[in-house]
Scaffold this active site. Structure first.
Site: not given
Length: 302
Positions: A143-144
């Site tokens: 995930d970012k």
């Protein structure tokens, strides 16, 4: 307000670092610290993801800074000339794979809004400097707002080998999570069936075969009354698995508003991919890579 010094580097300095001495918002701090630049220039530097606060990329103008933090600005021209990868570093590279340490705040792959400021785009540009025909391929994702070890393939066949044999090839995949509250049980096991709503929120079902089976094991590394630092090992690799299971445990990950967190004391998601060990898809050699636990995780859980 800011104490400036150049990073030590054999080559031309790739970054400038500032010490935060009093509370301030990030944009205001940078405008004062970089008095030779215009306000719009500083805004552009922030927007491009060239600014890190301690151990994460920060792009928000109003991000609150506190005394003792370090703000680093990567020089864009130097980055282009010296192949500096913004928000990531290469841990290992050979003819078949690239392993990176991704910082929180950097997208792994493109979205509708952001195409270039991603790990994938930067690595593609990086390998094409040697040969315009070179390419890289995404093997798995982070995930970012999750930092840590991430693996890319340099050939389509290598990508397929890794993905088709992921369970056999990957020998260890360990995360650390800073979660809210004191986890009293020193180690545990969470198992559920994961489903995704129309609003793209993953949730657990206790009904057998009602979704994808997800199994997570955890161990408490250290804790206090407010926060716990957990070592987490995945037996399955489902979307948002750790985040959902920590919410199920009653101890959501710090900064994870989507999955129950009530506070964000470290300015990022408290999840980090610490270890990735895998059998090389071509040579068969066992490789292991580690990314240090972010200091903010350790400080909050002491």
């Amino acid at each position: 307000m800011a104490n400036k010094y150049h990073s030590k580097n054999k080559q031309q300095s790739k970054s400038i670092q500032f010490n935060v001495e009093e509370e301030s918002e990030l944009l205001i701090f940078l405008i004062q610290a970089m008095a030779n630049r215009s306000r719009n220039s500083v805004k552009s530097i922030l927007a491009r993801g060239q600014v890190t606060v301690d151990d994460h990329i920060e792009t928000k103008y109003n991000y609150k800074l506190h005394p003792g933090q370090k703000v680093t600005v990567l020089k864009n021209k130097a980055a282009i000339k010296q192949n500096v990868l913004i928000g990531m570093s290469i841990l290992y590279e050979d003819e078949d794979v690239i392993v990176i340490n991704k910082e929180a705040g950097l997208l792994a792959i493109a979205t509708e809004k952001e195409k270039k400021q991603t790990a994938y785009y930067q690595l593609m540009e990086y390998v094409r400097q040697e040969d315009p025909d070179n390419r890289i391929f995404v093997v798995h994702r982070l995930d970012k707002d999750t930092s840590g070890v991430m693996l890319f393939a340099k050939h389509k066949e290598v990508k397929q080998t890794l993905q088709n044999n992921w369970k056999e090839v990957v020998k260890e995949r360990t995360y650390v999570a800073l979660v809210e509250g004191k986890v009293t049980k020193q180690d545990g096991y969470i198992s559920s069936w994961l489903k995704e709503s129309k609003a793209h929120r993953v949730y657990s079902s206790s009904i057998k075969n009602d979704g994808q089976l997800a199994i997570t094991r955890y161990k408490v590394m250290q804790s206090n009354e407010d926060f716990s630092l957990l070592e987490i090992k995945l037996e399955t690799g489902r979307k948002n698995q750790i985040r959902v299971h920590m919410e199920d445990l009653g101890h959501p990950i710090v900064g994870d508003k989507k999955y129950g967190s009530k506070q964000n004391v470290i300015g990022r998601l408290g999840l980090h991919a610490k270890v990735l060990s895998f059998q090389h898809p071509v040579t068969g050699k066992l490789l292991l890579f580690q990314a240090d636990v972010p200091k903010s995780f350790l400080k909050k859980s002491k």
